[in-house]
Design a protein around this motif. Sequence first.
Motif, short mmCIF file in Angstrom:
data_model
loop_
_atom_site.label_atom_id
_atom_site.label_comp_id
_atom_site.label_asym_id
_atom_site.label_seq_id
_atom_site.Cartn_x
_atom_site.Cartn_y
_atom_site.Cartn_z
N LEU A 104 39.52 51.10 59.32
CA LEU A 104 40.58 50.08 59.40
C LEU A 104 41.48 49.95 60.47
O LEU A 104 42.66 49.79 60.55
N TRP A 105 40.85 50.02 61.73
CA TRP A 105 41.30 49.76 63.03
C TRP A 105 42.14 48.51 63.11
O TRP A 105 43.35 48.49 63.88
N ALA A 106 41.46 47.34 62.75
CA ALA A 106 41.99 46.03 62.95
C ALA A 106 42.85 45.91 61.88
O ALA A 106 42.52 46.12 60.54
N PRO A 107 44.00 45.09 62.01
CA PRO A 107 45.14 44.88 60.82
C PRO A 107 44.33 43.93 59.91
O PRO A 107 43.51 43.14 60.29
N GLU A 108 44.80 44.05 58.51
CA GLU A 108 44.46 43.07 57.66
C GLU A 108 44.44 41.45 58.01
O GLU A 108 43.87 40.85 57.62
N TRP A 109 45.57 41.30 58.46
CA TRP A 109 45.72 39.85 58.85
C TRP A 109 44.91 39.31 59.99
O TRP A 109 44.83 38.32 60.39
N VAL A 110 44.04 40.29 60.78
CA VAL A 110 43.05 39.87 61.58
C VAL A 110 41.71 39.97 61.00
O VAL A 110 40.87 38.99 61.04
N ARG A 111 41.44 40.99 60.09
CA ARG A 111 40.34 41.03 59.24
C ARG A 111 39.93 39.91 58.29
O ARG A 111 38.95 39.40 57.92
N GLY A 112 41.07 39.39 57.85
CA GLY A 112 41.30 38.50 56.68
C GLY A 112 40.41 39.30 55.40
O GLY A 112 40.94 40.46 55.12
N GLU A 113 39.63 38.49 54.64
CA GLU A 113 38.99 39.14 53.48
C GLU A 113 37.83 40.03 53.71
O GLU A 113 37.10 40.24 52.89
N HIS A 114 37.66 40.02 54.86
CA HIS A 114 36.33 41.02 55.17
C HIS A 114 36.57 42.40 55.62
O HIS A 114 37.56 42.83 55.96
N SER A 115 35.59 43.40 55.22
CA SER A 115 35.48 44.68 55.71
C SER A 115 35.00 44.94 57.03
O SER A 115 35.16 46.10 57.57
N SER A 116 34.58 43.85 57.75
CA SER A 116 34.29 43.95 59.39
C SER A 116 35.59 43.41 60.17
O SER A 116 35.91 42.40 59.48
N VAL A 117 35.33 43.30 61.45
CA VAL A 117 35.99 42.53 62.28
C VAL A 117 35.28 41.85 63.43
O VAL A 117 34.13 42.51 63.78
N ALA A 118 35.19 40.69 63.53
CA ALA A 118 34.54 40.08 64.78
C ALA A 118 35.14 40.17 66.00
O ALA A 118 36.45 40.15 66.16
N VAL A 119 34.24 40.75 67.04
CA VAL A 119 34.63 40.97 68.32
C VAL A 119 33.57 40.60 69.38
O VAL A 119 32.32 40.48 68.88
#
Length: 193
Positions: A104-119
């Motif tokens: 959970l490095w990226a905040p939830e307001w960046v990840r949205g409803e996803h468990s991954s983050v787009a980078v």
Amino acid sequence: MSEQAKQLQAQQSITAATDAVRTGGVIAYPTEAVWGLGCDPWNQRAVEQILAIKRRPVEKGLILVAASEEQLLPLLAPLTDEQRAVLTEHWPGPFTFLIPDHNLWAPEWVRGEHSSVAVRVSDHPMVKALCEQWGKPLVSTSANRAGEDALRSYEEVVSLLGEEVDVVVEGEVGQNASPSQICDLVSGNVIRS
């Protein structure tokens, strides 16, 4: 204008933009194909401002852009050697990967409803310079309202969004015809080509 004057003007624009990001502002800046909106990903108010400008729901998530893989190490550390090799093969460049965010490095307001983050790690000189001076990844989402065409010129951004952002970085978009490809790192599925 001389080349030296252009470089000085670009550096002043980058400094103004990173100063705005540090104080919770929103910036517009050129990327590989279209203009983007950016801010400090860990500043919830700034991210909410971008979502309001775009009229985009938080659940969809946002992309983070970095100058190097080193800026993403907390996210990349749990990956396998094979997964890291895929990233290194494509970065820097116009490739966005959905990466599991186990810690959970990226905040939830960046990840949205996803468990991954787009980078992505950008090869656009202005994006790299912004992230290097800022020292961390930035939010990177197209500078347009949801459902509308992406903006491709400085003049369009100033005309349509100039009063809603704190700084419009001077510069031009890269040569790519379309925004970055998005691929799920784990499955290999292409989400946007």
